[in-house]
Design an enzyme around this catalytic site. Sequence first.
Site, PDB file in Angstrom:
ATOM      1  N   GLN A 137       0.832  -1.201   0.000  1.00  0.00           N
ATOM      2  CA  GLN A 137       0.000   0.000   0.000  1.00  0.00           C
ATOM      3  C   GLN A 137       0.872   1.258   0.000  1.00  0.00           C
ATOM      4  O   GLN A 137       0.358   2.351  -0.186  1.00  0.00           O
ATOM      5  CB  GLN A 137      -0.889   0.022   1.245  1.00  0.00           C
ATOM      6  N   ASN A 138       2.157   1.094   0.231  1.00  0.00           N
ATOM      7  CA  ASN A 138       3.051   2.234   0.382  1.00  0.00           C
ATOM      8  C   ASN A 138       3.423   2.830  -0.967  1.00  0.00           C
ATOM      9  O   ASN A 138       3.521   2.121  -1.975  1.00  0.00           O
ATOM     10  CB  ASN A 138       4.310   1.821   1.134  1.00  0.00           C
ATOM     11  N   HIS A 194      -1.229   1.709  -4.404  1.00  0.00           N
ATOM     12  CA  HIS A 194      -1.584   3.134  -4.329  1.00  0.00           C
ATOM     13  C   HIS A 194      -0.617   4.020  -5.100  1.00  0.00           C
ATOM     14  O   HIS A 194      -0.591   5.232  -4.889  1.00  0.00           O
ATOM     15  CB  HIS A 194      -1.679   3.558  -2.862  1.00  0.00           C
ATOM     16  N   CYS A 254       0.642  14.355 -15.791  1.00  0.00           N
ATOM     17  CA  CYS A 254      -0.154  15.492 -16.245  1.00  0.00           C
ATOM     18  C   CYS A 254      -1.562  15.005 -16.569  1.00  0.00           C
ATOM     19  O   CYS A 254      -1.737  14.060 -17.343  1.00  0.00           O
ATOM     20  CB  CYS A 254       0.483  16.136 -17.469  1.00  0.00           C
ATOM     21  N   CYS A 260       2.623  21.346 -15.843  1.00  0.00           N
ATOM     22  CA  CYS A 260       3.314  20.369 -16.683  1.00  0.00           C
ATOM     23  C   CYS A 260       4.400  21.050 -17.516  1.00  0.00           C
ATOM     24  O   CYS A 260       4.105  22.008 -18.252  1.00  0.00           O
ATOM     25  CB  CYS A 260       2.314  19.675 -17.591  1.00  0.00           C
ATOM     26  N   ASN A 295       1.693  -6.747  12.989  1.00  0.00           N
ATOM     27  CA  ASN A 295       1.185  -5.369  13.023  1.00  0.00           C
ATOM     28  C   ASN A 295       1.072  -4.879  14.452  1.00  0.00           C
ATOM     29  O   ASN A 295       0.617  -5.613  15.337  1.00  0.00           O
ATOM     30  CB  ASN A 295      -0.192  -5.283  12.353  1.00  0.00           C
TER      31      ASN A 295
END
Length: 287
Positions: free
Chosen positions: A114-115, A132, A140, A191, A257
């Site tokens: 997810q990092n 992600h 752009c 951009c 965790n």
Amino acid sequence: MQNFPSASLQAASDDPAFDQLAQFLQRHPDVLLLTGAGISTASGIPAYRDTEGVRRGNAPVQGPDFRRQEAVRRRYWARSMVGWPTLARAAPNPGHLAIAQLAQRRRIGGLVTQNVDGLHQQAGSPAVTELHGSIHGVVCLDCHTRHTRRLIQDQLEHDNPQLLGATATPAPDGDALLEPSQLATFHVPVCPRCGGTLQPDVVFFGDGVPSSCAAEAERKMMEAGALLVVGSSVMVYSSFRLCRMAAETGKPVAAINLGKTRADHLLAFKTEAPAQDILPAIAAMLG
């Protein structure tokens, strides 16, 4: 090969869940690893959530708001200009390095994260699926050209010298907490190719994971014999669905965790040992 401090290895191997985790990986050498912010906190990158799975600090930027509102883009890019260098300097910690070692020795299967920090790749892990996206890329929205974040950082610093050297409290994913008064004269980057609107190449809150990336993660889960969650509360659906998919197909799910996860009811077991301690101990034992 990376050498880890013997004291840390001994402390981790004394954890009651150490043998359980070692046996789990021995039984499932094709295990899929799903990592989250907790794997990178030892590299100096703050996590989004506390041990109860509750989000820390201010609400994150929402993707639709970023694309609709100039003020939201200004706030994002100003904070990112100050915060991104800290993330860019971050180095893989022993947890990242241990995962890379386990992959090289074929002690684990696929890797989904997810990092957005890119530390798994820096550590040497192959074929990382980034659910992600990556904070080190920029796209752009008008001409769809992709740029490096380093290039855009140079533009930001050139156009906003008043923020050079600014200090701010670090926040997750290259963010930083700035005073509103610091935004008044800020110039939003455009951009370099077409002058269009730039967005970091990440999945904002409020946006969905690209279908191709979601399909790749799902394929890895289908090919794996088990799932190990590392440093994630799996509170967002893009990661929780992999836990649910594993459980629904009879594949065991375990977790490393510090705190609760959304998938606690699906877990065969969980250890709250720091990933940067227990993973190197496991890699040393299995090696």
